[in-house]
Design a protein around this motif. Sequence first.
Motif, short mmCIF file in Angstrom:
data_model
loop_
_atom_site.label_atom_id
_atom_site.label_comp_id
_atom_site.label_asym_id
_atom_site.label_seq_id
_atom_site.Cartn_x
_atom_site.Cartn_y
_atom_site.Cartn_z
N THR A 123 0.83 -1.21 0.00
CA THR A 123 0.00 0.00 0.00
C THR A 123 0.87 1.26 0.00
O THR A 123 0.59 2.21 -0.74
CB THR A 123 -0.94 0.00 1.22
N ALA A 124 1.92 1.25 0.81
CA ALA A 124 2.79 2.44 0.89
C ALA A 124 3.43 2.72 -0.48
O ALA A 124 3.48 3.87 -0.93
CB ALA A 124 3.87 2.23 1.95
N LEU A 125 3.90 1.68 -1.14
CA LEU A 125 4.53 1.89 -2.45
C LEU A 125 3.49 2.38 -3.47
O LEU A 125 3.76 3.31 -4.23
CB LEU A 125 5.19 0.59 -2.94
N VAL A 134 3.32 5.61 -5.91
CA VAL A 134 3.28 5.44 -7.37
C VAL A 134 2.03 6.10 -7.96
O VAL A 134 2.10 6.80 -8.98
CB VAL A 134 3.36 3.94 -7.75
N LEU A 135 0.89 5.89 -7.30
CA LEU A 135 -0.36 6.49 -7.79
C LEU A 135 -0.26 8.02 -7.79
O LEU A 135 -0.64 8.68 -8.74
CB LEU A 135 -1.55 6.07 -6.90
N ASN A 170 -9.32 -0.29 4.85
CA ASN A 170 -8.31 0.70 5.24
C ASN A 170 -7.36 1.04 4.10
O ASN A 170 -7.02 2.19 3.87
CB ASN A 170 -7.49 0.18 6.43
N ASP A 171 -6.90 -0.02 3.38
CA ASP A 171 -5.92 0.21 2.33
C ASP A 171 -6.53 1.00 1.17
O ASP A 171 -5.88 1.88 0.60
CB ASP A 171 -5.35 -1.12 1.82
N ALA A 179 -6.98 5.97 -1.89
CA ALA A 179 -7.90 6.95 -2.48
C ALA A 179 -7.45 8.38 -2.21
O ALA A 179 -7.81 9.30 -2.93
CB ALA A 179 -9.31 6.72 -1.93
N ARG A 180 -6.62 8.54 -1.17
CA ARG A 180 -6.12 9.89 -0.87
C ARG A 180 -5.28 10.45 -2.01
O ARG A 180 -5.08 11.65 -2.12
CB ARG A 180 -5.28 9.86 0.42
#
Lengths: 230, 123
Positions: free
Chosen positions: A46-48, A52-53, A74-75, A80-81
């Motif tokens: 998720t952090a990566l 990337v997004l 949660n992820d 989505a942020r």
Amino acid sequence: MTTRYLEIRQGVLSKNDRLAADLRARFAQAGVFVMNVVSSPGAGKTALLERVLRELRAAGWRVAAVVGDLQTDNDARRLARSGALVSQITTDGMCHLEVDLVTDKLAGWDLNALDFLFIENVGNLVCPTWYDLGEDVRAVLLSVAEGEDKPLKYPVMFHSSDIAVITKMDLAEACECDLTAMRENILSVQPAIRIFETSAKTGAGVPVLIEFILQQRAAKLASTSVPPTA
Amino acid sequence: MHELAIAAALVESVAASAQAAGAARVTRVFLKLGALSGVSKEALLFCYDVATRDTLLEGSQLVIEDVPVTIYCERCRAEAILSGIQGLRCPRCGELSSRLLHGKELEIAGIEIDVIEEAEGER
């Protein structure tokens, strides 16, 4: 009643494979590049992807993500942020994503409005191995905190992946990670794999990964577009 | 326990083939299982009995053929069968090889079925 032998010669997961081929064709037609991201829980998928997004969106690309988890969204909320279109698949205990779950989730989406789709699989280095989700690239993540011999413990997943991303590079020294051994172990189970090193925290190595993703998409578009008639 | 999901997919696929062939029941299922398939033979056999319950496969035998990892070594210009799956290295020269010839199989080779014969005169 007679007994006879019937030759089948078909993969056990041929149904998933067939549906994945259909989905892959839809992705190709829409010009979407798809990455299936797999790892053990906590490796930093998720952090990566958040990073990337965000960076792809900042560069003007149209990106989306589908996130698989046993429980919670949660992820998906974290991803989505970034402003990307994100949808959560809660598998309710199932340890991997199967292609029909992804197909259902994409039902209302206009794939033509996307350039990239990231599928964050359920954190698990075993079960997602067999399930083709129609992706172009399967990326296996391995954090520096996990031990250099993980590829040897989970050779099937590493073997089935196209790229390996060593994550949390900012912690490499603190974790006393032997990166040379880690790379050697990855390559020993999949000599054809390409290895990246990233830190989602500092952003180090992320541009190299993004450059690779952009190149892969361009290559996909070039190979799937109809050549001009003479 | 992913073997249960694999066993369920196996049963679904075999039952469809058996039904299409007009089988009254399936007696044996022949499966090729590669060393690099990641599926545990014991766990799969265990799940098989559960997954076949109340299907055409109930009471059938799952016959598993183990398929070792076979690579092609570019340097030796020869195939090599590996004893493990931890490293795709040629046992002769030690070179890594990305040319995998066998070992990922998770394939239904064939099935043995009981078919009720058509009565004389029909068809």
